[in-house]
Design a protein around this motif. Structure first.
Motif, PDB file in Angstrom:
ATOM      1  N   ALA A   1      -1.957  -3.948  -9.610  1.00  0.00           N
ATOM      2  CA  ALA A   1      -2.668  -2.884  -8.903  1.00  0.00           C
ATOM      3  C   ALA A   1      -4.108  -3.281  -8.631  1.00  0.00           C
ATOM      4  O   ALA A   1      -4.766  -3.890  -9.469  1.00  0.00           O
ATOM      5  N   LEU A   2      -4.592  -2.939  -7.439  1.00  0.00           N
ATOM      6  CA  LEU A   2      -5.990  -3.216  -7.103  1.00  0.00           C
ATOM      7  C   LEU A   2      -6.876  -2.013  -7.370  1.00  0.00           C
ATOM      8  O   LEU A   2      -8.071  -2.140  -7.610  1.00  0.00           O
TER       9      LEU A   2
ATOM     10  N   GLU B   1     -13.790  -7.909 -11.794  1.00  0.00           N
ATOM     11  CA  GLU B   1     -12.460  -8.429 -11.471  1.00  0.00           C
ATOM     12  C   GLU B   1     -12.290  -8.522  -9.959  1.00  0.00           C
ATOM     13  O   GLU B   1     -11.748  -9.488  -9.443  1.00  0.00           O
ATOM     14  N   LEU B   2     -12.761  -7.486  -9.254  1.00  0.00           N
ATOM     15  CA  LEU B   2     -12.623  -7.487  -7.801  1.00  0.00           C
ATOM     16  C   LEU B   2     -13.356  -8.667  -7.198  1.00  0.00           C
ATOM     17  O   LEU B   2     -12.903  -9.275  -6.242  1.00  0.00           O
ATOM     18  N   LYS B   3     -14.496  -8.967  -7.777  1.00  0.00           N
ATOM     19  CA  LYS B   3     -15.308 -10.050  -7.242  1.00  0.00           C
ATOM     20  C   LYS B   3     -14.565 -11.382  -7.259  1.00  0.00           C
ATOM     21  O   LYS B   3     -14.671 -12.185  -6.346  1.00  0.00           O
TER      22      LYS B   3
ATOM     23  N   ILE C   1      -2.570   0.599  -4.422  1.00  0.00           N
ATOM     24  CA  ILE C   1      -2.584  -0.642  -3.661  1.00  0.00           C
ATOM     25  C   ILE C   1      -2.183  -1.752  -4.620  1.00  0.00           C
ATOM     26  O   ILE C   1      -2.835  -1.952  -5.648  1.00  0.00           O
ATOM     27  N   ARG C   2      -1.074  -2.414  -4.336  1.00  0.00           N
ATOM     28  CA  ARG C   2      -0.646  -3.499  -5.217  1.00  0.00           C
ATOM     29  C   ARG C   2      -0.779  -4.810  -4.486  1.00  0.00           C
ATOM     30  O   ARG C   2      -0.304  -4.969  -3.364  1.00  0.00           O
TER      31      ARG C   2
ATOM     32  N   VAL D   1       0.862  -1.180   0.000  1.00  0.00           N
ATOM     33  CA  VAL D   1       0.000   0.000   0.000  1.00  0.00           C
ATOM     34  C   VAL D   1       0.896   1.227   0.000  1.00  0.00           C
ATOM     35  O   VAL D   1       1.808   1.340   0.812  1.00  0.00           O
ATOM     36  N   GLU D   2       0.640   2.124  -0.947  1.00  0.00           N
ATOM     37  CA  GLU D   2       1.502   3.303  -1.030  1.00  0.00           C
ATOM     38  C   GLU D   2       0.681   4.576  -1.058  1.00  0.00           C
ATOM     39  O   GLU D   2      -0.184   4.761  -1.903  1.00  0.00           O
ATOM     40  N   HIS D   3       0.978   5.455  -0.151  1.00  0.00           N
ATOM     41  CA  HIS D   3       0.371   6.792  -0.094  1.00  0.00           C
ATOM     42  C   HIS D   3      -1.138   6.763  -0.251  1.00  0.00           C
ATOM     43  O   HIS D   3      -1.726   7.578  -0.956  1.00  0.00           O
ATOM     44  N   LEU D   4      -1.748   5.833   0.389  1.00  0.00           N
ATOM     45  CA  LEU D   4      -3.198   5.675   0.237  1.00  0.00           C
ATOM     46  C   LEU D   4      -3.956   6.782   0.973  1.00  0.00           C
ATOM     47  O   LEU D   4      -3.694   7.069   2.138  1.00  0.00           O
TER      48      LEU D   4
END
Ligand SMILES: Nc1ncnc2c1ncn2[C@@H]1O[C@H](COP(=O)(O)OP(=O)(O)OP(=O)(O)O)[C@@H](O)[C@H]1O
Ligand code: SF4
Ligand code: SF4
Ligand SMILES: [Mg+2]
Lengths: 433, 317, 706
Positions: C82-83, C90-92, C76-77, C14-17
């Motif tokens: 990447a998510l 796709e998320l499902k 978010i990787r 997680v970067e700079h979220l």
């Protein structure tokens, strides 16, 4: 569960008793009006008094209530000294007779000082008359009296020489003054709990004859509406709930609200004006005559439509609210995060939980729906139970009103019981504890 | 207690800094609550309809040259015209005047006898009286519990099990038709529902710790019920009352329509429809149409308002 | 552990979220600039007080923020890809398969009207081409794996038919079914009792080593996080303020907030006599009130200088893995404090030490003998409608005898449902006693509060648990404190307002609070007003029913200190109820341990926490999460659930779960199942209710070694 059902039954009993007492209080509040309703406004006080005595309306309310509830024949049996029997004639009227020891049926009338017995065999309808002065008994003060069944379904007490004036109202003829009337009346009834709701004051016919046709008609009306409404309303409600906040949702829920809050009579009027007066597709009133409602489906359209619109909105909104709530619940979130397909989430996880609330609410709503049915029947002149009830109430026709009221209460509490059972069936949290 | 004092004085300077909380006046808060009406289109429409009827009800005498009873036997059952903007009924009475005087009876005056009336419409009084009785019953049975609760609730259950229309029929048939009796009937019919609501609120609030605090102080039950519990139940009670006003108007119309409401000749929307209905098929729909429209718009307006408010206030929670 | 395999694969990066919620008042930034990584087989703990954005991060990762939440910035990787910005479809496929979540309240998270088996099996059938039968079998295996007793049967049940701990096991099993690469747990044990929590935490540890998944563990409890995680991220007001290996952070916390948190909770075994708690002043700011261009912690920081208010500090790297968002992070231990508040706490500690000796007066204020409190319940039978069925009772308090000396504090501990609160209700007279004797100030007070005399009522007052319901929302603070003053006429009429202000000051609130309504106060402030109200009648005995358990950690310390201070100045006696053993130990002079309506062990605080133990006390101590990753506890886990108080086990109530009776009593402890255990007198005033002889109990090792 058993406990629950027993509770409901107790509630049902309490309710029925309370309602039947309340109905009796109507006449208590204004007994004179009953006579005026039956006989017209111009009767004299003597006529009224005589009429009330014949109807038993001069007795205290609790006595009348007991007669209505459990009947009066068991009390009259003793006085007459013979068994009494109720027979129904071919044209639907009720007659009471005393049973002689040989099995023949007898009634009496007074002609002058002579007691005339009218007797017939239970099988053959032909009656024979003979003088029956042997039955006179002597009171302490020396006068002769006699308890017997008269020809108008009372057990009466005649006294020799009392010479009471009575006014008899004969349908078709009017008022007849007669002397030598009885000094006491006990109107004969079998009693409600023994299956006799009595004779309607309004029509002179036994209540049980008419009320079942009326009930059937109402059930037809409500049944059609119910069958139309349920699937549509539940489906639309769920759609609206799933798309909360969308245009469809706003349209459905505001539309549903509008239809459900406008009084039935207003909706009815609008429908008549549009469909019957303006477009002239269906008749605006219902006149069935002797035929059953389903033989004239065109006349059913508007009453059914009115009921449908009102109920549709109501059920739709309840379902929608329930669906919205369920979709926000943590277990739906779990299902979504499990990555389940949309339709599986809806049908497996949401629908069942979302239906629980509406089913009970809808069944409780039956109470309300009955009001709607009365109005719809009045608006369209539909010959149903509701209209019968209203007419009886306006006429202060105790027997008619009591019987109708009891049926309504039975139906209302009965649907609640059904609702509870369905609910337990749908909700395992209750089923398995 | 003396060292208590010293403890306070030595550390008086160490109290927590107060976060800057803008203290808003009562009116500001009220206005804030009120202003969410403007955020909702439905609420605005509802508000407009309701205000319209309140306005005509209050100013009825100034809005028409006729009294509602004035008969013009030369022109019965006519449609809208210059003299009679909405037409006349079967006795030639002006429909517009009857309509707005009808609104008056619903919303602003309660006729007690021929020439005596008190402010507050019949529907409003019906709700208020039921509210007072139901609230008292609900509070008492919810707070005391036990057999008091058992008996009250069983009785109210029985009343709720009776179809409402039947209850109305019985009550109005026993009492006779008059505005006061309509209020009494509405009270009897409305009380069980309110009592149940208040009872369930009471059962909930009763378990809160501030109630326990009051009990540990040995406060008497009346203090706890009316000072500690009731003010915290007012929110849902008020919402419920708003919906009940809509329902009361509905019921008034229905009673009038059945001939059980305010007796003729005084203007009553329900009985106007009932009378007018007879002439629809004879070709003059106006006498039935207008009062139907009136009652529909008023009830729909009230519900739109309540709905919009509820939705808007729940939106960002 | 983490350090040993540096090269373990990064699963989540997680970067700079940043995440914001749209609200009526505009966007609210709930999470700002958060970065961290999670590796295979590693647990990252996210700690912070409520409202710090922990859950928001969790939902952000699976992109399930609800209609008004959105990711405003950052990356978010997940396993290299990447998510963010993926489509819903796709998320499902990833959710529930590669990423699984476990939530706080298992009762709510499971569908009440679908059988557990179906809920489990559908995870498999929806993501894989697996026949229903096989999915069912696999689910049963998984249930076995999470130590569920009788898994076949559980598959056919509904949620409400199993206990809370078992529900959480089902949820965990459901999460593990697809062997996910990432498991996110949001406060998975917060709703559970200590003994159940300990067992679930054990399970989570086991599963981690078995499945080698990457875990994110969210909690507000430092003890829990110390037990399960390898890496730690401390969150404050939407920002990450410190991160690093858990051991490093506990050894050398470098951000003032982390230091504050650790100083605010008592360690197990700490006592008010030998240590102090240091609260963090103020409260967590609401998202809208957070400082914009300054250190977000500056308003509450004890080290803040003007430099802190000039810009947002960035993460300062302290070692390879340890970083903190404070400009003074490297030298924080040696920095001078810029706030004199801490001095005050120290003064207080001094003052208290002197007073300790005075507190030995042995006058009894409250004494109970065989106190019983039963709640009648309705049986299921039809006859009960007519009042004929047999009467059933929940024996909430059964034979409780205790004695409280003037000026001392009696702590009562036990798991939920053991009868702590009922005991208090009985003492104060809110529920009628079903038997036994109760004396308060040498007067017999068996009756309910409404029948007690005013002067007794005013001597016993109560502080409640829940800050949100302790004050009546309809009245101002001033009115509510004034009410008992008026009622008990503690001061003449004209002086009521002064008295209220004095009380407000005594609980460290300024007079400006007089006109506030409860909803304008924070939790800690409400709790203080509640204390002031209890003090208003100047009681001799104050009963505190979990006064701090609903408060944030940083505020808890302040309230505990306040209570201590009040006790010192007013000399009141207290009964202090809590389920947190560290807090009770810290606060109390004497402690009673309750189980199923009975006191099983009672004695001076220090005696309770060392052998001889009652077997239940021992298990409780072994279960408490300790905020020190290097502490070692004996591993004693209770099996099964707390039995129902409606039908408590015969003999020793604890015998169904007791781990000691089999090994320490002859005949496998048969006697415990039938015969009520005797009291065993240990040292002065220390009693244990158990069949095991005292000599044997004394031989048991202490639970905790450091
Ligand atoms: N749907 C939402 N709409 C608006 N604001 C929200 C929403 N959800 C959370 N917030 C706000 O975002 C901030 C972070 O909330 P979050 O739930 O992530 O905190 P948390 O650390 O998990 O707290 P807790 O310990 O109470 O679970 C809080 O200020 C909260 O009020
Ligand atoms: S930067 Fe300053 S205010 Fe922020 S935590 Fe560090 S010392 Fe405190
Ligand atoms: S009495 Fe027996 S069951 Fe109870 S705690 Fe002691 S050993 Fe365990
Ligand atoms: Mg959270």
């Amino acid at each position: 569960m058993a406990k629950f059902i027993v509770r409901r039954f107790i509630l049902l009993l309490i309710t029925m008793i309370l309602v039947s007492i309340a109905v009796f209080m109507i006449t208590e509040a204004s007994p004179g009006n009953v006579a005026k309703n039956v006989l017209g406004a111009f009767i004299t006080p003597e006529q009224e008094k005589s009429f009330l005595a014949q109807m038993g309306l001069d007795k205290p309310a609790y006595v009348r209530y007991i007669y209505w509830l459990v009947g009066s024949d068991w009390l009259a049996d003793d006085k007459v000294g013979m068994k009494l029997r109720r027979v129904t004639t071919e044209d639907g009227f009720v007659e009471w007779w005393a049973v002689r020891s040989d099995g023949a049926l007898v009634r009496w009338k007074l002609e002058g000082d002579d007691l005339i017995a009218v007797a017939r065999l239970p099988s053959l309808g032909v009656a024979t008359e003979y003088t029956n002065n042997g039955r006179w008994q002597t009171q302490e003060d020396g006068t002769s009296f006699f308890w017997g069944v008269d020809t108008a379904n009372h057990v009466v007490k005649w006294e020799k020489g009392a010479d009471t004036e009575v006014w008899n109202f004969v349908i078709g003829t009017g008022w007849m003054k007669a002397s030598g009337g009885p000094v006491q009346y006990i109107p004969l009834k079998k009693g409600f709990i023994r299956g006799d709701p009595g004779v309607s004051l309004r029509t002179g016919r036994p209540v049980s004859k008419t009320i079942f046709t009326r009930l059937r008609n109402s059930v037809v009306l409500a049944g059609i509406a119910f069958v139309l409404v349920m699937p549509v309303a539940l489906l639309l409600g769920m759609i609206a709930g799933l798309k909360e906040g969308s245009l469809q949702d706003r349209f459905l829920s505001i539309g549903g609200m509008i239809f459900s809050v406008i009084p039935e009579f207003a909706t009815g009027i609008f429908l008549i004006l549009i469909m019957a007066v303006w477009l002239q597709i269906v008749p605006g009133a219902t006149v069935f005559g002797e035929s059953a409602p389903w033989q004239r489906p065109d006349m059913l359209v508007l009453p059914v439509l009115t009921l449908t619109l009102i109920e549709l909105g109501y059920i739709l909104r309840i379902t929608r609210a329930s669906m919205v709530e369920v979709m926000k619940s943590p277990y739906i979130r779990t299902a979504q995060l499990k990555g389940l397909p949309y339709w599986r989430i809806i049908f497996k996880h949401a629908v069942r939980n979302a239906l629980m609330a509406p089913i009970t609410v809808i069944m409780l709503h039956v109470n309300w729906l009955m009001g709607g049915i009365v109005i719809v029947e009045v608006v369209f002149g539909y010959p149903g139970l509701g209209k019968y009830l209203l007419d009886s109430a306006m006429f202060k026709d105790i027997n008619g009103l009591e019987a109708g009221a009891m049926i309504l209460v039975l139906l209302a509490v009965g649907t609640q019981l059904v609702a509870d059972i369905i609910y337990t069936f749908l909700n395992p949290r209750i089923r398995y504890t | 207690m003396t060292d208590g004092e010293s403890a306070v004085s030595t550390s008086g300077d160490a109290v927590d800094p107060i976060p800057d909380l803008r203290q808003r006046s009562f009116f500001q808060r009220w206005w804030e609550g009120f202003s969410i009406i403007f955020a909702s289109k439905t609420a605005m429409v509802g508000l407009f309809l309701v205000l319209f009827w309140i306005f005509v009800a209050i100013f009825a005498p100034f809005l028409t040259p006729y009294t509602p009873l004035e008969q013009d036997w030369k022109s019965p059952n006519i449609g809208p015209s210059a003299e009679h903007p909405l037409g006349t009924d079967e006795l030639g009475r002006d429909l517009w005047s009857r309509l707005i005087y009808g609104a008056r009876v619903v919303l602003v005056v309660l006729p007690i006898s021929e020439d005596l009336w008190i402010p507050g419409g019949t529907a409003i009084w019906g709700v208020i009286v039921a509210l007072v009785v139901g609230t008292a019953l609900g509070l008492i049975s919810g707070y005391y519990g036990g057999w008091i609760d058992e008996i009250t609730m069983r009785l109210l259950d029985a009343m709720m099990a009776v179809p409402i229309i039947l209850l109305y029929l019985i009550i109005m048939a026993a009492l006779g038709a008059s505005a006061i009796n309509v209020v009494i009937a509405m009270t009897i019919v409305g009380t069980p529902g309110i009592a149940r609501l208040v009872r369930s609120l009471t059962l909930d609030i009763r378990t809160r710790e501030y109630i326990r605090a009051a009990e540990t102080r040995g406060e008497n039950p009346w203090h706890i019920m009316f000072i500690e519990i009731l003010p915290n139940a007012r929110g849902p009670i008020i919402v419920d009352a708003m919906l009940r006003v809509g329902y009361a108007i509905f019921a008034m119309g229905t009673l009038g329509f059945l001939g059980l409401g305010i007796p003729p000749p005084s203007p009553d929307w329900g009985s106007m429809v009932a009378k007018g209905r007879e002439f629809i098929l004879a070709g003059s729909p106006w006498a039935a149409l207008w009062p139907s429209v009136a009652i529909a718009t008023l009830v729909v307006g009230l519900n739109l308002l309540a709905d919009g408010l509820r939705e808007e206030s729940m939106r960002y929670q | 552990m983490a350090e040993s395999d540096e090269r373990a694969e990064v699963v989540l990066d997680v970067e700079h979220l940043s995440i914001a919620y749209e609200t009526r008042k505009g966007d609210v930034e709930a999470v700002r600039d958060v970065s961290f990584t999670v590796r295979e087989g590693e647990t990252v703990g996210l700690v912070g007080e409520s409202g710090c954005g922990k859950s928001t991060i969790a939902f952000g990762i699976v992109n399930h923020l609800g209609p008004n939440g959105k990711i405003t910035d950052g990356q978010i990787r997940f396993q290299g890809s990447a998510l963010t910005g993926r489509s819903a479809a796709e998320l499902k496929t990833i959710r529930g398969d590669r990423i699984a979540m476990v939530f706080q309240d298992p009762m709510q998270a499971l569908n009440p009207s679908v059988r557990l088996g179906e809920q489990l099996a559908e995870v498999l059938t929806c993501h894989r081409e697996i026949p229903q039968k096989e999915a069912w079998k696999k689910s049963i295996q998984m249930l076995k794996r999470v130590n569920m007793p009788d898994p076949e049967n559980v598959m056919r049940r509904y949620t409400h038919q199993i206990s809370g701990g078992q529900q959480q096991r089902v949820v965990i099993a459901m999460a593990m079914l697809n062997n996910p690469a990432l498991l996110i747990m949001d406060e998975p044990t917060t709703a559970l009792d200590v003994t159940v929590e300990a067992a679930v935490l054990d399970l989570i540890e086991e599963l981690k080593s078995d499945f080698n998944a990457a875990n994110i563990f969210i909690t507000h409890n430092l003890g829990v996080v110390a037990r399960v995680s390898d890496q730690l991220c401390v969150m404050y007001a939407g920002q990450m303020v410190e991160k690093g290996p858990v051991v490093d952070i506990f050894k050398r916390p470098c951000h003032p907030y982390t230091r504050g948190l650790m100083a605010a909770v008592p360690k197990l075994g700490d006592s008010k006599l030998d240590s102090m708690l240091y609260p963090i002043r103020g409260r967590v700011p609401a998202p809208a009130d957070r400082p914009k261009n300054a250190c977000i912690f500056a308003p509450r920081c004890d080290y803040a200088t003007d430099r802190c208010r000039e810009a947002r500090p960035s993460m300062i790297q302290l070692s390879a893995e340890h970083a903190a968002r404070c400009i003074y992070a490297e030298e924080i231990e040696d920095r001078p404090r810029t706030n004199r508040r801490r001095r005050r706490v120290e003064q207080l500690a001094e003052a208290k030490k002197e007073e300790v000796k005075v507190q030995t007066a042995d006058e009894t204020i409250l004494e109970s003998e065989n106190l019983k409190l039963y709640y009648p319940t309705e049986s299921e039978s039809v006859m009960s409608i007519f009042g004929l069925g047999e009467k059933l009772y929940v024996k909430a308090v059964d034979d409780v005898s205790l004695r409280l000396a003037k000026g001392r504090t009696l702590g009562v501990v036990g798991e939920s449902g053991c009868g702590k609160s009922s005991l208090v209700k009985g003492l104060i007279g809110l529920e009628p006693l079903s038997g036994g004797k109760l004396e308060f100030l040498d007067v017999e007070v068996g009756e309910e509060v409404t029948h007690r005399s005013t002067h007794l009522i005013k001597e016993m007052q109560m502080v409640f648990q829940n800050p949100d319901s302790t004050l009546n929302p309809s009245y101002t603070v001033g009115k509510q404190i004034a009410r008992p003053i008026r009622r008990f006429k503690t001061v003449p009429k004209g002086q009521v307002k002064q008295e209220v202000v004095r009380l407000l000051k005594a609980v460290r609130l300024s007079a400006a609070y007089y006109d506030r309504l409860p909803r304008q106060l924070s939790g800690g402030e409400k709790q203080r007003v509640g204390i002031a109200r209890a003090l208003a009648s100047r009681p001799d005995l104050i009963i505190c029913d979990e006064p701090v358990s609903a408060l944030d950690v940083s505020v808890q310390a302040a309230v505990i200190n306040l209570l201590l201070e009040i006790q010192n100045t007013f000399g009141s006696s207290m009964i202090f109820i809590a389920h947190d053993l560290s807090v009770v130990r810290y606060f109390s002079d004497d402690i009673a341990v309750m189980y199923l309506g009975r006191i099983v062990e009672i004695g001076p605080a220090e005696k309770i926490y060392e052998p001889p133990y009652h077997p239940y006390t021992e298990a409780l101590l072994a279960a408490v999460p300790i905020a020190d990753p290097e502490a070692h506890q004996k591993e004693i886990r209770l099996s099964g659930n707390v039995p129902s108080a409606l039908n408590p086990p015969k003999g020793c109530h604890f015998h169904t779960r007791c781990p000691r009776r089999k090994e320490m009593l002859p005949d496998g402890g048969k006697i415990c199942e039938t015969v009520d255990p005797p009291w065993r007198q240990s040292a002065k005033g220390h009693r244990i209710l158990c069949h095991i002889p005292l000599e044997d109990l004394e031989k048991i090792d202490p639970v905790i070694h450091r």
